[in-house]
Design a protein around this motif. Structure first.
Motif, PDB file in Angstrom:
ATOM      1  N   MET A   1       0.818  -1.211   0.000  1.00  0.00           N
ATOM      2  CA  MET A   1       0.000   0.000   0.000  1.00  0.00           C
ATOM      3  C   MET A   1       0.854   1.264   0.000  1.00  0.00           C
ATOM      4  SD  MET A   1      -2.924  -1.260   2.714  1.00  0.00           S
ATOM      5  CE  MET A   1      -3.862   0.269   2.708  1.00  0.00           C
ATOM      6  N   ILE A   2       1.913   1.271   0.818  1.00  0.00           N
ATOM      7  CA  ILE A   2       2.716   2.483   0.994  1.00  0.00           C
ATOM      8  C   ILE A   2       3.684   2.714  -0.157  1.00  0.00           C
ATOM      9  CG2 ILE A   2       4.512   3.540   2.438  1.00  0.00           C
ATOM     10  CD1 ILE A   2       3.104   2.113   4.830  1.00  0.00           C
ATOM     11  N   ALA A   3       4.386   1.689  -0.564  1.00  0.00           N
ATOM     12  CA  ALA A   3       5.432   1.863  -1.572  1.00  0.00           C
ATOM     13  C   ALA A   3       4.966   1.477  -2.972  1.00  0.00           C
ATOM     14  CB  ALA A   3       6.664   1.036  -1.186  1.00  0.00           C
ATOM     15  N   TRP A   4       4.420   0.290  -3.111  1.00  0.00           N
ATOM     16  CA  TRP A   4       4.089  -0.216  -4.436  1.00  0.00           C
ATOM     17  C   TRP A   4       3.000   0.598  -5.126  1.00  0.00           C
ATOM     18  CZ3 TRP A   4       5.784  -4.674  -7.140  1.00  0.00           C
ATOM     19  CH2 TRP A   4       6.830  -5.355  -6.514  1.00  0.00           C
ATOM     20  N   LEU A   5       1.856   0.755  -4.470  1.00  0.00           N
ATOM     21  CA  LEU A   5       0.737   1.422  -5.131  1.00  0.00           C
ATOM     22  C   LEU A   5       1.053   2.873  -5.449  1.00  0.00           C
ATOM     23  CD1 LEU A   5      -2.318  -0.186  -3.300  1.00  0.00           C
ATOM     24  CD2 LEU A   5      -1.406  -0.727  -5.575  1.00  0.00           C
TER      25      LEU A   5
ATOM     26  N   ARG B   1     -11.532  -0.457   4.109  1.00  0.00           N
ATOM     27  CA  ARG B   1     -11.923  -1.724   4.727  1.00  0.00           C
ATOM     28  C   ARG B   1     -10.992  -2.167   5.845  1.00  0.00           C
ATOM     29  NH1 ARG B   1     -14.101  -5.590   0.127  1.00  0.00           N
ATOM     30  NH2 ARG B   1     -14.153  -7.007   1.900  1.00  0.00           N
ATOM     31  N   LEU B   2      -9.952  -1.408   6.117  1.00  0.00           N
ATOM     32  CA  LEU B   2      -9.087  -1.729   7.250  1.00  0.00           C
ATOM     33  C   LEU B   2      -9.852  -1.528   8.547  1.00  0.00           C
ATOM     34  CD1 LEU B   2      -5.709   0.061   6.398  1.00  0.00           C
ATOM     35  CD2 LEU B   2      -6.067  -2.400   6.576  1.00  0.00           C
ATOM     36  N   SER B   3      -9.620  -2.391   9.523  1.00  0.00           N
ATOM     37  CA  SER B   3     -10.206  -2.170  10.840  1.00  0.00           C
ATOM     38  C   SER B   3      -9.555  -0.920  11.434  1.00  0.00           C
ATOM     39  CB  SER B   3      -9.953  -3.377  11.744  1.00  0.00           C
ATOM     40  OG  SER B   3      -8.563  -3.493  12.016  1.00  0.00           O
ATOM     41  N   ASP B   4     -10.192  -0.353  12.441  1.00  0.00           N
ATOM     42  CA  ASP B   4      -9.655   0.856  13.061  1.00  0.00           C
ATOM     43  C   ASP B   4      -8.230   0.647  13.569  1.00  0.00           C
ATOM     44  OD1 ASP B   4     -11.943   2.277  12.509  1.00  0.00           O
ATOM     45  OD2 ASP B   4     -12.818   1.983  14.501  1.00  0.00           O
ATOM     46  N   SER B   5      -7.971  -0.482  14.220  1.00  0.00           N
ATOM     47  CA  SER B   5      -6.636  -0.717  14.773  1.00  0.00           C
ATOM     48  C   SER B   5      -5.603  -0.889  13.657  1.00  0.00           C
ATOM     49  CB  SER B   5      -6.640  -1.930  15.696  1.00  0.00           C
ATOM     50  OG  SER B   5      -6.997  -3.096  14.982  1.00  0.00           O
ATOM     51  N   ARG B   6      -5.984  -1.590  12.591  1.00  0.00           N
ATOM     52  CA  ARG B   6      -5.060  -1.772  11.460  1.00  0.00           C
ATOM     53  C   ARG B   6      -4.844  -0.445  10.735  1.00  0.00           C
ATOM     54  NH1 ARG B   6      -1.660  -4.401  12.395  1.00  0.00           N
ATOM     55  NH2 ARG B   6      -1.043  -4.654  10.243  1.00  0.00           N
ATOM     56  N   PHE B   7      -5.868   0.397  10.664  1.00  0.00           N
ATOM     57  CA  PHE B   7      -5.724   1.703  10.031  1.00  0.00           C
ATOM     58  C   PHE B   7      -4.733   2.570  10.815  1.00  0.00           C
ATOM     59  CE2 PHE B   7      -7.012   6.162   9.364  1.00  0.00           C
ATOM     60  CZ  PHE B   7      -6.747   6.255   8.012  1.00  0.00           C
ATOM     61  N   GLU B   8      -4.812   2.526  12.135  1.00  0.00           N
ATOM     62  CA  GLU B   8      -3.866   3.288  12.962  1.00  0.00           C
ATOM     63  C   GLU B   8      -2.442   2.791  12.741  1.00  0.00           C
ATOM     64  OE1 GLU B   8      -4.453   6.113  14.540  1.00  0.00           O
ATOM     65  OE2 GLU B   8      -6.513   5.936  13.831  1.00  0.00           O
ATOM     66  N   ALA B   9      -2.261   1.473  12.629  1.00  0.00           N
ATOM     67  CA  ALA B   9      -0.933   0.904  12.348  1.00  0.00           C
ATOM     68  C   ALA B   9      -0.450   1.346  10.968  1.00  0.00           C
ATOM     69  CB  ALA B   9      -0.975  -0.617  12.441  1.00  0.00           C
ATOM     70  N   TYR B  10      -1.355   1.373  10.009  1.00  0.00           N
ATOM     71  CA  TYR B  10      -1.010   1.823   8.657  1.00  0.00           C
ATOM     72  C   TYR B  10      -0.568   3.284   8.677  1.00  0.00           C
ATOM     73  CZ  TYR B  10      -1.725   3.379   3.837  1.00  0.00           C
ATOM     74  OH  TYR B  10      -1.565   3.948   2.597  1.00  0.00           O
ATOM     75  N   LYS B  11      -1.326   4.123   9.370  1.00  0.00           N
ATOM     76  CA  LYS B  11      -0.960   5.548   9.452  1.00  0.00           C
ATOM     77  C   LYS B  11       0.399   5.725  10.120  1.00  0.00           C
ATOM     78  CE  LYS B  11      -4.051   8.058  11.352  1.00  0.00           C
ATOM     79  NZ  LYS B  11      -5.137   8.806  11.942  1.00  0.00           N
ATOM     80  N   ALA B  12       0.660   4.977  11.190  1.00  0.00           N
ATOM     81  CA  ALA B  12       1.950   5.069  11.884  1.00  0.00           C
ATOM     82  C   ALA B  12       3.075   4.657  10.966  1.00  0.00           C
ATOM     83  CB  ALA B  12       1.937   4.209  13.156  1.00  0.00           C
ATOM     84  N   GLU B  13       2.884   3.595  10.204  1.00  0.00           N
ATOM     85  CA  GLU B  13       3.927   3.131   9.275  1.00  0.00           C
ATOM     86  C   GLU B  13       4.142   4.153   8.158  1.00  0.00           C
ATOM     87  OE1 GLU B  13       4.969  -0.957   6.919  1.00  0.00           O
ATOM     88  OE2 GLU B  13       3.823  -1.061   8.769  1.00  0.00           O
ATOM     89  N   LEU B  14       3.065   4.759   7.706  1.00  0.00           N
ATOM     90  CA  LEU B  14       3.161   5.790   6.679  1.00  0.00           C
ATOM     91  C   LEU B  14       3.913   7.012   7.210  1.00  0.00           C
ATOM     92  CD1 LEU B  14       2.302   6.438   3.793  1.00  0.00           C
ATOM     93  CD2 LEU B  14       0.162   7.332   4.690  1.00  0.00           C
ATOM     94  N   ASP B  15       3.660   7.398   8.459  1.00  0.00           N
ATOM     95  CA  ASP B  15       4.373   8.517   9.074  1.00  0.00           C
ATOM     96  C   ASP B  15       5.862   8.223   9.189  1.00  0.00           C
ATOM     97  OD1 ASP B  15       2.037   9.978   9.283  1.00  0.00           O
ATOM     98  OD2 ASP B  15       1.701   9.455  11.391  1.00  0.00           O
ATOM     99  N   GLU B  16       6.203   6.979   9.527  1.00  0.00           N
ATOM    100  CA  GLU B  16       7.621   6.594   9.636  1.00  0.00           C
ATOM    101  C   GLU B  16       8.343   6.712   8.290  1.00  0.00           C
ATOM    102  OE1 GLU B  16       8.404   2.738  11.241  1.00  0.00           O
ATOM    103  OE2 GLU B  16       7.189   3.125  13.024  1.00  0.00           O
ATOM    104  N   LYS B  17       7.626   6.382   7.214  1.00  0.00           N
ATOM    105  CA  LYS B  17       8.219   6.424   5.872  1.00  0.00           C
ATOM    106  C   LYS B  17       8.403   7.847   5.388  1.00  0.00           C
ATOM    107  CE  LYS B  17       7.961   1.886   5.127  1.00  0.00           C
ATOM    108  NZ  LYS B  17       9.073   1.031   5.108  1.00  0.00           N
ATOM    109  N   GLY B  18       7.697   8.768   6.049  1.00  0.00           N
ATOM    110  CA  GLY B  18       7.880  10.178   5.776  1.00  0.00           C
ATOM    111  C   GLY B  18       7.081  10.725   4.684  1.00  0.00           C
TER     112      GLY B  18
END
Length: 136
Positions: free
Chosen positions: A80-84, A119-136
């Motif tokens: 989601m973060i890099a490929w798409l 369609r991500l659950s709330d907890s998975r969405f928060e993890a996704y956002k955190a990972e996206l923030d780390e990637k900058g």
């Protein structure tokens, strides 16, 4: 594309979204030359990269010109973060859960990313956002 094939392609796409969200893995076909791709059926002049929700689906398509390719998994968030985002920038279309005849749904990377995020659950969405923030 005929109505029956289109309906099958959409059903395969829905399975793709549900299954990758559950497994958190996306499968592609890779060789020494790179990742499998071909001309798009829905966007003339564009390339499409097919991906599958299961290793077996990718393996079924490793024939008829793609014999040298092997299934390789990609973690969902990396996809989601890099490929798409990268594919969107390069104008490459995404194919989901293609069949053995290389027929399946095609869509823009940003549209697939939106569907996955919605369609991500709330907890998975928060993890996704955190990972996206780390990637900058």
């Amino acid at each position: 594309m005929t109505f029956g094939l289109e309906a099958d392609s959409l059903a395969g796409h829905e399975r793709f979204v549900a299954q990758v969200l559950e497994s958190e893995l996306v499968w592609g076909l890779r060789s020494e030359a790179g990742w499998a791709n071909c001309p798009s059926n829905s966007a003339p002049g564009s390339s499409v990269m097919p991906f599958w929700s299961k290793r077996a689906g990718a393996l079924r398509c490793a024939s008829d010109g793609w014999e040298r390719y092997h299934p390789e998994s990609i973690p969902l968030f990396e996809f989601m973060i890099a490929w798409l985002y990268g594919m969107e920038g390069e104008g490459v279309i995404v194919g989901t859960n293609w069949n053995r005849q290389l027929i399946g749904h095609e869509l823009l990377p940003k549209d697939l990313n939106t569907q996955l995020i919605q369609r991500l659950s709330d907890s998975r969405f928060e993890a996704y956002k955190a990972e996206l923030d780390e990637k900058g």
